[in-house]
Design a protein around this motif. Structure first.
Motif, PDB file in Angstrom:
ATOM      1  N   THR A 103       0.844  -1.193   0.000  1.00 32.90           N
ATOM      2  CA  THR A 103       0.000   0.000   0.000  1.00 32.90           C
ATOM      3  C   THR A 103       0.875   1.235   0.000  1.00 32.90           C
ATOM      4  O   THR A 103       1.719   1.409   0.892  1.00 32.90           O
ATOM      5  N   ASP A 104       0.694   2.085  -1.000  1.00 30.86           N
ATOM      6  CA  ASP A 104       1.406   3.365  -1.043  1.00 30.86           C
ATOM      7  C   ASP A 104       0.529   4.436  -0.409  1.00 30.86           C
ATOM      8  O   ASP A 104      -0.683   4.509  -0.665  1.00 30.86           O
ATOM      9  N   LEU A 105       1.127   5.245   0.430  1.00 26.16           N
ATOM     10  CA  LEU A 105       0.394   6.316   1.093  1.00 26.16           C
ATOM     11  C   LEU A 105       0.591   7.609   0.317  1.00 26.16           C
ATOM     12  O   LEU A 105       1.705   8.138   0.227  1.00 26.16           O
ATOM     13  N   ASN A 106      -0.498   8.091  -0.245  1.00 23.54           N
ATOM     14  CA  ASN A 106      -0.471   9.297  -1.055  1.00 23.54           C
ATOM     15  C   ASN A 106      -1.755  10.082  -0.798  1.00 23.54           C
ATOM     16  O   ASN A 106      -2.485   9.804   0.158  1.00 23.54           O
ATOM     17  N   GLU A 107      -2.052  11.033  -1.659  1.00 27.23           N
ATOM     18  CA  GLU A 107      -3.255  11.846  -1.463  1.00 27.23           C
ATOM     19  C   GLU A 107      -4.517  10.989  -1.541  1.00 27.23           C
ATOM     20  O   GLU A 107      -5.482  11.217  -0.802  1.00 27.23           O
ATOM     21  N   THR A 108      -4.512   9.993  -2.420  1.00 25.76           N
ATOM     22  CA  THR A 108      -5.682   9.127  -2.544  1.00 25.76           C
ATOM     23  C   THR A 108      -5.926   8.333  -1.268  1.00 25.76           C
ATOM     24  O   THR A 108      -7.054   8.240  -0.781  1.00 25.76           O
ATOM     25  N   TRP A 165      -5.910   7.605   9.739  1.00 29.09           N
ATOM     26  CA  TRP A 165      -4.770   6.699   9.786  1.00 29.09           C
ATOM     27  C   TRP A 165      -3.667   7.142   8.833  1.00 29.09           C
ATOM     28  O   TRP A 165      -2.492   7.237   9.222  1.00 29.09           O
ATOM     29  N   ALA A 166      -4.014   7.412   7.583  1.00 25.76           N
ATOM     30  CA  ALA A 166      -2.997   7.755   6.586  1.00 25.76           C
ATOM     31  C   ALA A 166      -2.329   9.085   6.906  1.00 25.76           C
ATOM     32  O   ALA A 166      -1.121   9.248   6.712  1.00 25.76           O
ATOM     33  N   ARG A 167      -3.094  10.032   7.425  1.00 26.25           N
ATOM     34  CA  ARG A 167      -2.492  11.326   7.769  1.00 26.25           C
ATOM     35  C   ARG A 167      -1.453  11.153   8.876  1.00 26.25           C
ATOM     36  O   ARG A 167      -0.366  11.737   8.810  1.00 26.25           O
ATOM     37  N   ARG A 168      -1.777  10.347   9.889  1.00 26.46           N
ATOM     38  CA  ARG A 168      -0.809  10.129  10.971  1.00 26.46           C
ATOM     39  C   ARG A 168       0.434   9.423  10.453  1.00 26.46           C
ATOM     40  O   ARG A 168       1.565   9.792  10.788  1.00 26.46           O
ATOM     41  N   ALA A 169       0.231   8.394   9.615  1.00 22.86           N
ATOM     42  CA  ALA A 169       1.372   7.650   9.087  1.00 22.86           C
ATOM     43  C   ALA A 169       2.258   8.548   8.219  1.00 22.86           C
ATOM     44  O   ALA A 169       3.493   8.540   8.352  1.00 22.86           O
ATOM     45  N   ARG A 170       1.631   9.336   7.359  1.00 20.82           N
ATOM     46  CA  ARG A 170       2.418  10.196   6.471  1.00 20.82           C
ATOM     47  C   ARG A 170       3.147  11.280   7.248  1.00 20.82           C
ATOM     48  O   ARG A 170       4.302  11.603   6.953  1.00 20.82           O
ATOM     49  N   THR A 171       2.487  11.821   8.280  1.00 20.57           N
ATOM     50  CA  THR A 171       3.134  12.834   9.113  1.00 20.57           C
ATOM     51  C   THR A 171       4.376  12.273   9.796  1.00 20.57           C
ATOM     52  O   THR A 171       5.369  12.979  10.001  1.00 20.57           O
ATOM     53  N   ALA A 172       4.318  10.967  10.149  1.00 19.24           N
ATOM     54  CA  ALA A 172       5.451  10.315  10.817  1.00 19.24           C
ATOM     55  C   ALA A 172       6.529   9.854   9.840  1.00 19.24           C
ATOM     56  O   ALA A 172       7.527   9.263  10.265  1.00 19.24           O
ATOM     57  N   GLY A 173       6.327  10.085   8.553  1.00 24.14           N
ATOM     58  CA  GLY A 173       7.345   9.727   7.572  1.00 24.14           C
ATOM     59  C   GLY A 173       7.159   8.390   6.888  1.00 24.14           C
ATOM     60  O   GLY A 173       8.072   7.893   6.229  1.00 24.14           O
ATOM     61  N   VAL A 174       5.977   7.786   7.022  1.00 26.25           N
ATOM     62  CA  VAL A 174       5.700   6.518   6.351  1.00 26.25           C
ATOM     63  C   VAL A 174       5.126   6.802   4.968  1.00 26.25           C
ATOM     64  O   VAL A 174       4.163   7.555   4.819  1.00 26.25           O
ATOM     65  N   GLY A 175       5.723   6.180   3.946  1.00 21.73           N
ATOM     66  CA  GLY A 175       5.240   6.371   2.588  1.00 21.73           C
ATOM     67  C   GLY A 175       4.663   5.121   1.974  1.00 21.73           C
ATOM     68  O   GLY A 175       3.951   5.185   0.973  1.00 21.73           O
ATOM     69  N   ALA A 176       4.971   3.958   2.547  1.00 17.60           N
ATOM     70  CA  ALA A 176       4.478   2.697   1.997  1.00 17.60           C
ATOM     71  C   ALA A 176       4.416   1.651   3.104  1.00 17.60           C
ATOM     72  O   ALA A 176       5.207   1.684   4.047  1.00 17.60           O
ATOM     73  N   VAL A 177       3.463   0.747   2.966  1.00 23.90           N
ATOM     74  CA  VAL A 177       3.282  -0.329   3.935  1.00 23.90           C
ATOM     75  C   VAL A 177       3.196  -1.654   3.189  1.00 23.90           C
ATOM     76  O   VAL A 177       2.477  -1.772   2.193  1.00 23.90           O
ATOM     77  N   LEU A 230       5.701  -4.236   7.314  1.00 24.04           N
ATOM     78  CA  LEU A 230       6.925  -3.457   7.166  1.00 24.04           C
ATOM     79  C   LEU A 230       6.556  -2.067   6.657  1.00 24.04           C
ATOM     80  O   LEU A 230       5.599  -1.911   5.886  1.00 24.04           O
ATOM     81  N   TYR A 231       7.336  -1.079   7.074  1.00 22.53           N
ATOM     82  CA  TYR A 231       7.036   0.313   6.739  1.00 22.53           C
ATOM     83  C   TYR A 231       8.237   0.932   6.041  1.00 22.53           C
ATOM     84  O   TYR A 231       9.380   0.770   6.480  1.00 22.53           O
ATOM     85  N   GLY A 232       7.964   1.645   4.946  1.00 24.27           N
ATOM     86  CA  GLY A 232       9.014   2.301   4.186  1.00 24.27           C
ATOM     87  C   GLY A 232       8.766   3.781   4.077  1.00 24.27           C
ATOM     88  O   GLY A 232       7.637   4.251   4.268  1.00 24.27           O
ATOM     89  N   PRO A 233       9.793   4.563   3.713  1.00 20.91           N
ATOM     90  CA  PRO A 233       9.684   6.024   3.762  1.00 20.91           C
ATOM     91  C   PRO A 233       9.028   6.685   2.552  1.00 20.91           C
ATOM     92  O   PRO A 233       8.642   7.850   2.645  1.00 20.91           O
ATOM     93  N   ARG A 234       8.908   5.957   1.427  1.00 23.95           N
ATOM     94  CA  ARG A 234       8.387   6.619   0.226  1.00 23.95           C
ATOM     95  C   ARG A 234       7.400   5.718  -0.506  1.00 23.95           C
ATOM     96  O   ARG A 234       7.573   4.483  -0.518  1.00 23.95           O
ATOM     97  N   PRO A 235       6.385   6.288  -1.142  1.00 18.58           N
ATOM     98  CA  PRO A 235       5.509   5.487  -2.002  1.00 18.58           C
ATOM     99  C   PRO A 235       6.312   4.851  -3.135  1.00 18.58           C
ATOM    100  O   PRO A 235       7.300   5.416  -3.608  1.00 18.58           O
ATOM    101  N   GLY A 236       5.913   3.666  -3.541  1.00 18.41           N
ATOM    102  CA  GLY A 236       6.570   2.977  -4.646  1.00 18.41           C
ATOM    103  C   GLY A 236       7.842   2.271  -4.259  1.00 18.41           C
ATOM    104  O   GLY A 236       8.525   1.699  -5.125  1.00 18.41           O
TER     105      GLY A 236
END
Length: 214
Positions: free
Chosen positions: A67-72, A80-92, A110-116
């Motif tokens: 799952t990529d965390l983006n505007e969609t 949930w997504a706003r908190r994750a993105r604020t903390a620097g999570v970009g992908a799950v 697992l959590y990564g810093p950027r979408p994709g």
């Protein structure tokens, strides 16, 4: 379990945090979270009924989802997504463990810093950890239960000591007194013992403070 999760974080390129979560519709329990944020996001998922962990509860055992965390995703999961993105999570990257109990889904994420940042090879690498984590999770349950039992025994022993000192009774009589209090208040014995010990400690601290003030 901590070593397995840490190993997965190192083995999966771009992963910088991970953990195991057990989810129901009402609660979440986290295991081996490499960062406090991982535990926080698991609890937030249940509280808001949002995010990829909740979505994974409908997937089959062994399935892996990226799952990529983006505007969609933020529009879809505003809290949930706003908190994750604020903390620097970009992908799950989430894998459903093949050991879920009834009404409880067990997930490795697992959590990564950027979408994709996660791809099919990342998912395959994470899935390789699913079986050993499924084996380790019951052992973690047993260890946690043992820790709780030891803690309960310790606090009951302390409460017995308080009663023996206060009332001049033996160990058996002190235990019987605790059992009677438990039955009369319809409260579990360790909770009764803990309350008694807390009251004594609070009284001692208050007395120490009064003496200091004097």
């Amino acid at each position: 379990m901590h070593r397995l999760v840490e190993g997965a974080v190192h083995a999966v390129p771009a992963a910088d945090a991970g953990g195991v979560a057990e989810l129901t519709d009402a609660d979440a329990r986290s295991w081996a979270a490499t960062l406090p944020l991982v535990k926080e996001l698991a609890h937030l998922a249940v509280a808001t009924d949002e995010g990829p962990l909740v979505e994974a509860m409908e997937a089959r055992p062994g399935a892996a989802m990226v799952t990529d965390l983006n505007e969609t995703s933020t529009r879809r999961w505003p809290h949930w997504a706003r908190r994750a993105r604020t903390a620097g999570v970009g992908a799950v990257l989430t894998v459903v463990l093949p050991c879920g109990a009834r009404r409880r889904t067990q997930l490795f994420s697992l959590y990564g810093p950027r979408p994709g940042i996660f791809d099919a090879s990342s998912a395959a690498a994470a899935q390789a950890f699913a079986a050993p984590l499924a084996v380790a999770l019951p052992a973690a349950h047993r260890a946690a239960a043992l820790e709780r039992a030891l803690a309960s025994r310790d606090v009951i022993g302390q409460a017995k000591g308080v009663l023996m000192t206060r009332q001049g009774i033996d160990s058996t009589s002190a235990f019987d007194h605790l059992v009677r209090l438990s039955q009369e208040s319809n409260t579990r014995l360790p909770a009764v013992a803990a309350r008694l010990v807390d009251e004594v400690e609070t009284a001692a601290e208050r007395g120490s403070g009064d003496a200091h003030d004097s």
